[in-house]
Design an enzyme around this catalytic site. Structure first.
Site, PDB file in Angstrom:
ATOM      1  N   GLN A  17       0.776  -1.243   0.000  1.00  0.00           N
ATOM      2  CA  GLN A  17       0.000   0.000   0.000  1.00  0.00           C
ATOM      3  C   GLN A  17       0.811   1.299   0.000  1.00  0.00           C
ATOM      4  O   GLN A  17       0.469   2.247  -0.712  1.00  0.00           O
ATOM      5  CB  GLN A  17      -0.963   0.017   1.213  1.00  0.00           C
ATOM      6  CG  GLN A  17      -1.861   1.221   1.223  1.00  0.00           C
ATOM      7  CD  GLN A  17      -2.935   1.250   2.287  1.00  0.00           C
ATOM      8  OE1 GLN A  17      -3.520   2.282   2.531  1.00  0.00           O
ATOM      9  NE2 GLN A  17      -3.227   0.143   2.951  1.00  0.00           N
ATOM     10  N   GLU A 140       1.546  -1.587   8.283  1.00  0.00           N
ATOM     11  CA  GLU A 140       0.735  -0.496   8.839  1.00  0.00           C
ATOM     12  C   GLU A 140       0.706  -0.413  10.372  1.00  0.00           C
ATOM     13  O   GLU A 140       1.100   0.579  10.962  1.00  0.00           O
ATOM     14  CB  GLU A 140      -0.701  -0.676   8.305  1.00  0.00           C
ATOM     15  CG  GLU A 140      -1.728   0.252   8.890  1.00  0.00           C
ATOM     16  CD  GLU A 140      -1.525   1.688   8.476  1.00  0.00           C
ATOM     17  OE1 GLU A 140      -1.467   1.965   7.273  1.00  0.00           O
ATOM     18  OE2 GLU A 140      -1.415   2.557   9.362  1.00  0.00           O
ATOM     19  N   ASP A 169       0.669   3.462   6.087  1.00  0.00           N
ATOM     20  CA  ASP A 169       0.820   3.126   4.669  1.00  0.00           C
ATOM     21  C   ASP A 169       0.553   4.315   3.737  1.00  0.00           C
ATOM     22  O   ASP A 169       1.474   4.947   3.247  1.00  0.00           O
ATOM     23  CB  ASP A 169      -0.125   1.977   4.306  1.00  0.00           C
ATOM     24  CG  ASP A 169       0.393   0.634   4.814  1.00  0.00           C
ATOM     25  OD1 ASP A 169       1.579   0.546   5.158  1.00  0.00           O
ATOM     26  OD2 ASP A 169      -0.394  -0.321   4.855  1.00  0.00           O
ATOM     27  N   GLY A 248      -7.480  19.701  20.332  1.00  0.00           N
ATOM     28  CA  GLY A 248      -6.933  21.039  20.550  1.00  0.00           C
ATOM     29  C   GLY A 248      -7.627  21.719  21.700  1.00  0.00           C
ATOM     30  O   GLY A 248      -7.949  21.092  22.706  1.00  0.00           O
ATOM     31  N   GLY A 249      -7.886  22.992  21.550  1.00  0.00           N
ATOM     32  CA  GLY A 249      -8.517  23.747  22.634  1.00  0.00           C
ATOM     33  C   GLY A 249     -10.032  23.629  22.633  1.00  0.00           C
ATOM     34  O   GLY A 249     -10.692  24.236  23.479  1.00  0.00           O
TER      35      GLY A 249
HETATM   36  N1  COA Z   1      11.801  -9.733  -9.728  1.00  0.00           N
HETATM   37  C1  COA Z   1      12.540 -10.482  -8.886  1.00  0.00           C
HETATM   38  N2  COA Z   1      12.545 -10.320  -7.547  1.00  0.00           N
HETATM   39  C2  COA Z   1      11.751  -9.351  -7.079  1.00  0.00           C
HETATM   40  C3  COA Z   1      10.965  -8.535  -7.896  1.00  0.00           C
HETATM   41  C4  COA Z   1      11.012  -8.760  -9.286  1.00  0.00           C
HETATM   42  N3  COA Z   1      10.294  -8.034 -10.134  1.00  0.00           N
HETATM   43  N4  COA Z   1      10.284  -7.672  -7.124  1.00  0.00           N
HETATM   44  C5  COA Z   1      10.631  -7.949  -5.858  1.00  0.00           C
HETATM   45  N5  COA Z   1      11.523  -8.936  -5.820  1.00  0.00           N
HETATM   46  C6  COA Z   1      12.159  -9.543  -4.672  1.00  0.00           C
HETATM   47  C7  COA Z   1      13.074  -8.567  -3.941  1.00  0.00           C
HETATM   48  O1  COA Z   1      14.303  -8.464  -4.583  1.00  0.00           O
HETATM   49  C8  COA Z   1      13.135  -9.208  -2.592  1.00  0.00           C
HETATM   50  O2  COA Z   1      14.010 -10.306  -2.609  1.00  0.00           O
HETATM   51  P1  COA Z   1      15.136 -10.609  -1.474  1.00  0.00           P
HETATM   52  O3  COA Z   1      14.471 -10.453  -0.145  1.00  0.00           O
HETATM   53  O4  COA Z   1      15.552 -12.014  -1.784  1.00  0.00           O
HETATM   54  O5  COA Z   1      16.234  -9.650  -1.635  1.00  0.00           O
HETATM   55  C9  COA Z   1      11.709  -9.724  -2.427  1.00  0.00           C
HETATM   56  O6  COA Z   1      11.171  -9.873  -3.713  1.00  0.00           O
HETATM   57  C10 COA Z   1      10.782  -8.717  -1.741  1.00  0.00           C
HETATM   58  O7  COA Z   1      11.126  -8.646  -0.473  1.00  0.00           O
HETATM   59  P2  COA Z   1      10.337  -7.730   0.558  1.00  0.00           P
HETATM   60  O8  COA Z   1      10.069  -6.384   0.029  1.00  0.00           O
HETATM   61  O9  COA Z   1      11.150  -7.766   1.802  1.00  0.00           O
HETATM   62  O10 COA Z   1       8.943  -8.484   0.669  1.00  0.00           O
HETATM   63  P3  COA Z   1       8.218  -9.123   1.932  1.00  0.00           P
HETATM   64  O11 COA Z   1       6.912  -9.626   1.398  1.00  0.00           O
HETATM   65  O12 COA Z   1       9.069 -10.072   2.640  1.00  0.00           O
HETATM   66  O13 COA Z   1       7.948  -7.883   2.905  1.00  0.00           O
HETATM   67  C11 COA Z   1       7.133  -5.715   3.490  1.00  0.00           C
HETATM   68  C12 COA Z   1       6.910  -6.973   2.671  1.00  0.00           C
HETATM   69  C13 COA Z   1       6.038  -4.715   3.098  1.00  0.00           C
HETATM   70  C14 COA Z   1       7.053  -6.021   4.972  1.00  0.00           C
HETATM   71  C15 COA Z   1       8.525  -5.132   3.139  1.00  0.00           C
HETATM   72  O14 COA Z   1       8.600  -4.949   1.754  1.00  0.00           O
HETATM   73  C16 COA Z   1       8.844  -3.831   3.819  1.00  0.00           C
HETATM   74  O15 COA Z   1       9.150  -3.782   5.003  1.00  0.00           O
HETATM   75  N6  COA Z   1       8.801  -2.719   3.057  1.00  0.00           N
HETATM   76  C17 COA Z   1       9.173  -1.418   3.523  1.00  0.00           C
HETATM   77  C18 COA Z   1       8.105  -0.829   4.362  1.00  0.00           C
HETATM   78  C19 COA Z   1       6.778  -0.792   3.681  1.00  0.00           C
HETATM   79  O16 COA Z   1       6.609  -0.193   2.658  1.00  0.00           O
HETATM   80  N7  COA Z   1       5.793  -1.421   4.337  1.00  0.00           N
HETATM   81  C20 COA Z   1       4.410  -1.202   4.069  1.00  0.00           C
HETATM   82  C21 COA Z   1       3.863  -1.816   2.950  1.00  0.00           C
HETATM   83  S1  COA Z   1       2.201  -1.263   2.810  1.00  0.00           S
END
Ligand code: COA
Length: 416
Positions: A17, A140, A169, A248-249
């Protein structure tokens, strides 16, 4: 009509998001937003909480309108090559992967800057760089807890509470959009791109600014007079949860209206704005309160503010929330009905202003979404459907100079 961001190409490496909300808004304002997704699966929200089998979930469609979708495996060398081409021809790259994911993929800020020194690289992370939690993945509610919202939301006799509003988010996405637009203006002056980073914790805290105000007031004077704990309750050394008190106030509270016994949303929010005391008394049929020393000033009212709210509830008992607001608005009293999602979805004013829009979609039929909350005199953002997974892969690759045969080969290698 030329849209202000037309000609700005954005690589949208976002998911879930926070990032998608940012790039969607930039797309509404005219940017060419290319969502890069993993072949076969794409953004995880395409599948999350599906209400129609085999059709993208609303979670996805409502955060990815007006974009193109390019499938690309950016871990494969052939995929990396495509991404590098795209980077050389784009203005902005936006990402919200977990900490270090972009570096692991081989696209550190230094590398991106080397590939395209004019490009703006915008990131969302849970915590800011160098923070002692900067290795954490964040969603979130985690951000709401880390940013001070949860400890200050809810009732004093209950646990810390999460808001339904996406403070972690979408709010972070909006901060990022401001950062990107600022960096684009900066680039016009310097010719250089830069890194723009926004953390979810910081963005939540930015919205909790008044609670940091209260922490300092509390430390100085030992109490907070606008909280329900004053004057009869206790204060500790941290800002307490204030229930539905006004921030607030102006004291305010959620008050019951006719039908509250069966309708959980038969309430209005009522604000006792200081200078509106006289109209409030007139509206309530309590003219004797206007000059009564026990009611006349905000200070005098505070010790028995809940008794005043009770009296107002008595007045509201035979009025629906809409009838009540129709009366109170004539007296210039800041108030609103507590509206449900159903009421908002069908609100003719929101439909007319484009805040609630119905969008046709190839697989879903049409769905409702929230359109641009920002209104312009010279731009009417139009919301178009979110792309199907890989819908624009050929179009984007062709624009980068790939021939039909090249595209066929990339598909064979499962790189796109
Ligand atoms: N092709 C190949 N690999 C891809 C890709 C693509 N097009 N797009 C994504 N990936 C891979 C990334 O390289 C990563 O791989 P790695 O961990 O082996 O290096 C993986 O997919 C994505 O990892 P990540 O973003 O950590 O996903 P997750 O599902 O484990 O975690 C979150 C999700 C949201 C918790 C995390 O992305 C995060 O903390 N984001 C930052 C904060 C954030 O925006 N959070 C709110 C989201 S609403």
């Amino acid at each position: 009509m030329t849209k202000p961001l037309e000609g700005i190409r954005i690589i949208d490496f976002t998911h879930v998001q926070a990032g998608p909300a940012c790039t969607q808004m930039l797309a509404w304002f005219g940017a060419d937003v290319i969502k890069v997704e993993r072949p076969g699966s794409g953004d995880v929200t395409r599948n999350q909480l599906r209400d129609i089998p085999d059709a993208d979930a609303l979670y996805f469609t409502m955060l990815n309108s007006n974009k193109k979708s390019l499938t690309l495996d950016t871990k494969k060398p052939e995929g990396k090559e495509v991404l590098e081409k795209l980077i050389r021809e784009s203005d902005v790259l936006v990402e919200n992967f977990g900490p270090g994911a972009l570096d692991r993929m081989g696209f550190s800020w230094e590398r991106l800057n080397e590939l395209n020194p004019k490009m703006i690289v915008a990131s969302v992370k849970g915590f800011s760089d160098g923070h002692h939690y900067d290795d954490l993945k964040v969603y979130e509610n985690v951000a709401q807890c880390a940013g001070g919202a949860a400890s200050t939301t809810g009732f004093w006799d209950g646990p810390p509470t999460i808001s339904a509003a996406a403070l972690g988010d979408s709010n972070t996405g909006m901060h990022l959009a401001i950062g990107i637009l600022t960096a684009l203006l900066g680039r016009d002056k310097t010719g250089k791109g830069q890194k723009v980073a926004v953390s979810m914790q910081d963005s939540v805290l930015n919205l909790c600014r008044v609670k940091l105000r209260d922490q300092q007031r509390l430390e100085r004077v030992g109490y907070l007079e606008e909280y329900p704990q004053y004057p009869h309750g206790e204060f500790s050394d941290v800002v307490p949860r204030g229930g539905n008190a006004g921030g607030g106030g102006q004291p305010g509270w959620v008050l019951k209206c006719k039908g509250w016994e069966t309708d959980p949303n038969a309430y209005i929010y009522f604000t006792i704005q200081g200078h509106a005391w006289e109209p409030i008394c007139k509206a309530l049929g309590k003219p004797e309160w206007i000059n009564d020393p026990a009611y006349k000033t905000a200070e005098a009212r505070q010790p028995h503010i809940f008794e005043i709210f009770k009296t107002i509830e008595g007045w509201l008992a035979d009025k629906t929330k809409f009838e009540a607001v129709d009366i109170l608005r004539k007296f210039d009293i800041p108030c609103a009905p507590v509206l449900t999602m159903k009421e908002l979805a069908n609100d003719p004013s929101l439909r007319a202003s484009g805040t609630i829009v119905e969008v046709p979609h190839k697989k879903r039929g049409s769905y409702l979404t929230v359109g641009s909350p920002i209104k312009f005199s010279d731009l009417k953002p139009e919301v178009t459907a979110s792309p199907l997974l890989g819908e624009h892969t050929e179009e984007v690759l062709a624009s980068l100079g790939y021939s039909k045969q090249d595209i066929f080969n990339l598909r064979e290698m499962k790189a796109v």
